[in-house]
Design an enzyme around this catalytic site. Structure first.
Site, PDB file in Angstrom:
ATOM      1  N   LYS A 199      -7.453  -3.780  -2.811  1.00 39.21           N
ATOM      2  CA  LYS A 199      -8.089  -4.458  -1.682  1.00 39.21           C
ATOM      3  C   LYS A 199      -8.806  -3.452  -0.798  1.00 39.21           C
ATOM      4  O   LYS A 199      -8.533  -2.250  -0.845  1.00 39.21           O
ATOM      5  CB  LYS A 199      -7.055  -5.236  -0.860  1.00 39.21           C
ATOM      6  CG  LYS A 199      -6.004  -4.378  -0.166  1.00 39.21           C
ATOM      7  CD  LYS A 199      -4.987  -5.237   0.558  1.00 39.21           C
ATOM      8  CE  LYS A 199      -3.905  -4.426   1.237  1.00 39.21           C
ATOM      9  NZ  LYS A 199      -4.348  -3.592   2.359  1.00 39.21           N
ATOM     10  N   ASP A 246       0.789  -1.246   0.000  1.00 38.65           N
ATOM     11  CA  ASP A 246       0.000   0.000   0.000  1.00 38.65           C
ATOM     12  C   ASP A 246       0.822   1.297   0.000  1.00 38.65           C
ATOM     13  O   ASP A 246       0.468   2.260   0.695  1.00 38.65           O
ATOM     14  CB  ASP A 246      -0.953   0.017   1.199  1.00 38.65           C
ATOM     15  CG  ASP A 246      -1.838  -1.211   1.284  1.00 38.65           C
ATOM     16  OD1 ASP A 246      -1.883  -1.988   0.317  1.00 38.65           O
ATOM     17  OD2 ASP A 246      -2.482  -1.397   2.330  1.00 38.65           O
ATOM     18  N   CYS A 264      -1.987  -2.390   8.077  1.00 45.05           N
ATOM     19  CA  CYS A 264      -1.914  -3.352   6.973  1.00 45.05           C
ATOM     20  C   CYS A 264      -0.666  -4.225   7.036  1.00 45.05           C
ATOM     21  O   CYS A 264      -0.737  -5.435   6.776  1.00 45.05           O
ATOM     22  CB  CYS A 264      -2.024  -2.621   5.635  1.00 45.05           C
ATOM     23  SG  CYS A 264      -3.629  -1.801   5.432  1.00 45.05           S
TER      24      CYS A 264
END
Length: 198
Positions: free
Chosen positions: A82, A21, A115
């Protein structure tokens, strides 16, 4: 019950890199973003040099943008959008199934306490060795970042640095790719707030 001892051995043939990310909208919010981006670039380049599979995710890219342009992820096995915090989504699990030799994951990106942490815990639960690259991983808050590293160590992940990891992957100055990796780390990694100022 005694904790399992983690040796943290790595070999290029049994390793995958997970880039979590590193997206445009996070740039102004993440502590030490320029520094972790610089190290992220080294790791992405090393994945190409050492022919290590690279898996990339993007958290809700419709709202948070794509992976930053400075990271050339064109060689990635997959770039998966996602909404789940963990990178371990069905598309990523499908890619892992095609690489049965992979036993270790080198994990880096943002955010350390969300994450990255949830990805590491999911991978550890699947029996993978997880190496979190501290100088390529950050959060909006330095406190969240540091405590995430502590929790990950307690869970059995190896929290380490990019240079240590890359040299472990080549293991020998006679490795055919050593000179290329040496070129990546010739300049020391930038300080990203992990070591107190002396």
């Amino acid at each position: 019950m005694a904790a399992t001892r983690v040796l943290g051995n790595l070999s290029a043939e049994t390793t995958a890199f997970f880039l979590c990310d590193m997206q445009e909208r996070f740039r102004p919010a993440i502590r030490f973003f320029p520094e972790i981006l610089q190290i992220g670039q080294r790791l992405v380049e090393a994945s190409k040099i050492l022919d290590i599979p690279l898996i990339v995710t993007e958290q809700y890219p419709k709202g948070l943008g794509s992976t930053v342009a400075e990271l050339d992820v064109s060689s990635a096995k997959v770039v998966v959008p996602k909404t789940k915090f963990s990178m371990v989504v069905p598309e990523v699990e499908d890619v892992l199934k095609t690489m049965p030799a992979v036993r270790s994951v080198v994990l880096f990106g943002i955010e350390a306490h969300v994450c990255v942490q949830q990805t590491a815990l999911d991978l550890l639960a699947r029996g993978m060795d997880v190496h979190v690259i501290a100088d390529a991983t950050s959060s909006r808050s330095q406190m969240d970042r540091v405590y995430a590293f502590d929790r990950l160590r307690q869970a059995g992940a190896v929290v380490t640095t990019s240079e240590s990891t890359l040299l472990q992957l080549v293991a020998d100055k006679n490795h055919p790719k050593f000179k290329e990796i040496q070129g990546l780390i010739k300049v020391s990694a930038p300080d990203s707030g992990l070591v107190p100022k002396m």
